[in-house]
Design a protein around this motif. Sequence first.
Motif, PDB file in Angstrom:
ATOM      1  N   CYS A  14       0.824  -1.221   0.000  1.00  0.00           N
ATOM      2  CA  CYS A  14       0.000   0.000   0.000  1.00  0.00           C
ATOM      3  C   CYS A  14       0.855   1.267   0.000  1.00  0.00           C
ATOM      4  N   GLY A  15       1.980   1.205  -0.699  1.00  0.00           N
ATOM      5  CA  GLY A  15       2.866   2.353  -0.789  1.00  0.00           C
ATOM      6  C   GLY A  15       3.860   2.483   0.350  1.00  0.00           C
ATOM      7  N   LEU A  16       3.712   1.667   1.393  1.00  0.00           N
ATOM      8  CA  LEU A  16       4.608   1.744   2.554  1.00  0.00           C
ATOM      9  C   LEU A  16       5.586   0.577   2.614  1.00  0.00           C
ATOM     10  N   ASP A  17       5.691  -0.197   1.530  1.00  0.00           N
ATOM     11  CA  ASP A  17       6.561  -1.373   1.565  1.00  0.00           C
ATOM     12  C   ASP A  17       8.007  -1.001   1.867  1.00  0.00           C
ATOM     13  N   GLY A  18       8.496   0.094   1.283  1.00  0.00           N
ATOM     14  CA  GLY A  18       9.865   0.524   1.556  1.00  0.00           C
ATOM     15  C   GLY A  18      10.062   0.924   3.009  1.00  0.00           C
ATOM     16  N   VAL A  19       9.083   1.640   3.561  1.00  0.00           N
ATOM     17  CA  VAL A  19       9.145   2.030   4.973  1.00  0.00           C
ATOM     18  C   VAL A  19       9.180   0.790   5.856  1.00  0.00           C
ATOM     19  N   LEU A  20       8.346  -0.188   5.542  1.00  0.00           N
ATOM     20  CA  LEU A  20       8.276  -1.400   6.361  1.00  0.00           C
ATOM     21  C   LEU A  20       9.530  -2.257   6.221  1.00  0.00           C
ATOM     22  N   GLN A  21      10.128  -2.250   5.037  1.00  0.00           N
ATOM     23  CA  GLN A  21      11.393  -2.973   4.868  1.00  0.00           C
ATOM     24  C   GLN A  21      12.480  -2.364   5.751  1.00  0.00           C
ATOM     25  N   SER A  22      12.381  -1.060   5.987  1.00  0.00           N
ATOM     26  CA  SER A  22      13.411  -0.384   6.790  1.00  0.00           C
ATOM     27  C   SER A  22      13.299  -0.704   8.283  1.00  0.00           C
ATOM     28  N   VAL A  23      12.164  -1.298   8.702  1.00  0.00           N
ATOM     29  CA  VAL A  23      12.000  -1.636  10.129  1.00  0.00           C
ATOM     30  C   VAL A  23      11.850  -3.148  10.313  1.00  0.00           C
ATOM     31  N   THR A  24      12.363  -3.914   9.351  1.00  0.00           N
ATOM     32  CA  THR A  24      12.224  -5.371   9.411  1.00  0.00           C
ATOM     33  C   THR A  24      12.738  -5.949  10.722  1.00  0.00           C
ATOM     34  N   ASP A  25      13.788  -5.371  11.279  1.00  0.00           N
ATOM     35  CA  ASP A  25      14.382  -5.924  12.506  1.00  0.00           C
ATOM     36  C   ASP A  25      13.503  -5.727  13.737  1.00  0.00           C
ATOM     37  N   ARG A  26      12.489  -4.891  13.634  1.00  0.00           N
ATOM     38  CA  ARG A  26      11.586  -4.686  14.769  1.00  0.00           C
ATOM     39  C   ARG A  26      10.112  -4.789  14.366  1.00  0.00           C
ATOM     40  N   LEU A  27       9.860  -5.593  13.336  1.00  0.00           N
ATOM     41  CA  LEU A  27       8.498  -5.845  12.854  1.00  0.00           C
ATOM     42  C   LEU A  27       8.134  -7.294  13.136  1.00  0.00           C
ATOM     43  N   VAL A  28       7.044  -7.513  13.863  1.00  0.00           N
ATOM     44  CA  VAL A  28       6.636  -8.843  14.312  1.00  0.00           C
ATOM     45  C   VAL A  28       5.161  -9.060  14.003  1.00  0.00           C
ATOM     46  N   GLY A  29       4.809 -10.275  13.589  1.00  0.00           N
ATOM     47  CA  GLY A  29       3.413 -10.629  13.386  1.00  0.00           C
ATOM     48  C   GLY A  29       2.918 -11.540  14.495  1.00  0.00           C
ATOM     49  N   ILE A  30       1.823 -11.157  15.142  1.00  0.00           N
ATOM     50  CA  ILE A  30       1.190 -11.972  16.188  1.00  0.00           C
ATOM     51  C   ILE A  30      -0.272 -12.164  15.799  1.00  0.00           C
ATOM     52  N   THR A  31      -0.668 -13.413  15.633  1.00  0.00           N
ATOM     53  CA  THR A  31      -2.039 -13.691  15.204  1.00  0.00           C
ATOM     54  C   THR A  31      -3.029 -13.335  16.296  1.00  0.00           C
ATOM     55  N   ASN A  32      -4.097 -12.641  15.886  1.00  0.00           N
ATOM     56  CA  ASN A  32      -5.161 -12.326  16.827  1.00  0.00           C
ATOM     57  C   ASN A  32      -5.751 -13.593  17.427  1.00  0.00           C
ATOM     58  N   GLY A  33      -6.305 -13.466  18.606  1.00  0.00           N
ATOM     59  CA  GLY A  33      -7.059 -14.552  19.201  1.00  0.00           C
ATOM     60  C   GLY A  33      -8.547 -14.292  19.107  1.00  0.00           C
ATOM     61  N   ILE A  34      -9.325 -15.215  19.638  1.00  0.00           N
ATOM     62  CA  ILE A  34     -10.763 -15.021  19.776  1.00  0.00           C
ATOM     63  C   ILE A  34     -11.126 -15.189  21.239  1.00  0.00           C
ATOM     64  N   ASP A  35     -12.174 -14.511  21.637  1.00  0.00           N
ATOM     65  CA  ASP A  35     -12.640 -14.612  23.014  1.00  0.00           C
ATOM     66  C   ASP A  35     -13.458 -15.888  23.139  1.00  0.00           C
ATOM     67  N   GLN A  36     -12.853 -16.906  23.719  1.00  0.00           N
ATOM     68  CA  GLN A  36     -13.501 -18.208  23.780  1.00  0.00           C
ATOM     69  C   GLN A  36     -14.541 -18.299  24.892  1.00  0.00           C
ATOM     70  N   THR A  37     -14.719 -17.233  25.657  1.00  0.00           N
ATOM     71  CA  THR A  37     -15.864 -17.187  26.557  1.00  0.00           C
ATOM     72  C   THR A  37     -17.103 -16.724  25.804  1.00  0.00           C
ATOM     73  N   VAL A  38     -16.890 -15.970  24.727  1.00  0.00           N
ATOM     74  CA  VAL A  38     -18.006 -15.491  23.896  1.00  0.00           C
ATOM     75  C   VAL A  38     -18.265 -16.447  22.737  1.00  0.00           C
ATOM     76  N   TRP A  39     -17.187 -16.903  22.103  1.00  0.00           N
ATOM     77  CA  TRP A  39     -17.305 -17.805  20.954  1.00  0.00           C
ATOM     78  C   TRP A  39     -16.996 -19.227  21.406  1.00  0.00           C
ATOM     79  N   ASN A  40     -17.982 -19.844  21.994  1.00  0.00           N
ATOM     80  CA  ASN A  40     -17.845 -21.207  22.501  1.00  0.00           C
ATOM     81  C   ASN A  40     -19.162 -21.939  22.256  1.00  0.00           C
ATOM     82  N   PRO A  41     -19.205 -22.860  21.293  1.00  0.00           N
ATOM     83  CA  PRO A  41     -20.478 -23.515  20.981  1.00  0.00           C
ATOM     84  C   PRO A  41     -21.042 -24.335  22.135  1.00  0.00           C
ATOM     85  N   ALA A  42     -20.214 -24.678  23.112  1.00  0.00           N
ATOM     86  CA  ALA A  42     -20.695 -25.462  24.248  1.00  0.00           C
ATOM     87  C   ALA A  42     -21.514 -24.629  25.228  1.00  0.00           C
ATOM     88  N   THR A  43     -21.321 -23.300  25.217  1.00  0.00           N
ATOM     89  CA  THR A  43     -22.000 -22.435  26.192  1.00  0.00           C
ATOM     90  C   THR A  43     -22.716 -21.253  25.555  1.00  0.00           C
TER      91      THR A  43
END
Length: 501
Positions: free
Chosen positions: A236-265
Amino acid sequence: MNIAYLTTEAVPFAKTGGLADVCGTLPSRVSALGHDAAIIMPAFRSVHHGGLPVEPTEISFAIPMSPRKLIGCRLLKSVIPGGSVPVWFIDQPQYFDRDYLYGTPAGDYSDNAERFAFFCRAAIQAISRIGGSPDVIHCNDWQTGLVPALIQSDPAIGVPLKNAATVMTIHNLAYQGQFPAQAFEWTGLGWEHFRHTSFEFYSQLNFLKTGIVTADMVTTVSPRYSQEIRTLHHGCGLDGVLQSVTDRLVGITNGIDQTVWNPATDPRLSANYDLASWREGKWVNKQSLQHQFGLEVSNEVPLIGLIGRLAAQKGWDLILPVLRWHLEEDRATQWIVLGSGEPRFEEELRELAHRFPSRFALHLGFSDELAHRIEAGSDIFVMPSHYEPCGLNQLYSLRYGTVPIVTPTGGLADTVVDCTETTLADGTATGFYVKTSVPAALDEAIGRALNLRYHHPSKWTQIVETGISQDWSWARSAKEYESLYVRSIALKTRAKQTQAD
């Protein structure tokens, strides 16, 4: 650790998308690990009229938005329901008491640069006024992007805040908060600070780019997305900017609230179920949907569900042709869609629902209750996004035993394992990939899923139960953020030592 979360959305106070789910849940999960957490966000109209307890405080202050414009505000306070994490609201009706958060259906509000520059500056002031000395300030999306740079550059900000590590999370790179250079005046800084190492981006003010280059750590909401946004295709036009911070760029997958999204309850369902009873439970919920929308009541006919924004990003240019093929060719499928968005997509869906009422159910708008019921009653969930930073519905689908069909991009690729001979053999398959972004590829993926369901029921059972058994809880994600906060503090400490030397 003491962590301050800055955001414009957090359930149940204000929501337009996944940002609200993250910021309404992550702070509580981090708090449960033994840390102090607090949320700071604008007092939008939904905060005042949402029916949740919100208390006034005696804290008020003013922000000089220009030499002749002093804007006052006060702090309100609440807590995340069911927990103890405080939520502080910046109450400034001129900026935030509006029908929508960011703009009307006709477009963004024209003063968004001023509104969110004010929010960034007021949030910094709020942290000081509530007596906090945060170890980490966690900023979320472009609306908070000025904060790391302001903390660095504004000489009026005290040492405790300057010592705090800053984390910038990109929830969707497509939204950057880019404005004409004149908007820089709302930062309260001198023009000598408007440079490419912080606020300036091709002669404009870019909130998100500012946060990316000045924060101590940058995160995205899935590991694959953190890689994709460094490419020309997804940057989205920021690829160069993001390449410049590769050493401090981390991906963490979101979670879900399993108290809300729980088919058992889940209280929204017609029948609750778990790993041992999913066949019976899903059939009861499927019947309930079929009765409600006038679909043929049948467990043999697969029900295909879709929930979300009717937007090009979500692959509706793929979905609509395939939906037409299935309906007009009288294929043995039923479909149900919940969502709203672009008028062209809504119009075509209305036309199909009118023509095929016994095989296609449509609810334009949003219903949290119906979203839960669709996840529980559908056999298959289709999500062929052209890009997807993380995605939540595929995680809900796995949890509810609904097999996801997705494009292998961003968080979809990180959370869904394509069904192949190899993944079936090793027991890791949880869904099906759409190999290319064309309607025929989506149709082929649906065909593979239906073939397995009809002709190899034991293998279908395997992938359903593998999906149900996955752990995509916020407890897992919160531990990753905990480690990231420790790392960001260490980086901040080293940077201060380097400056001192």
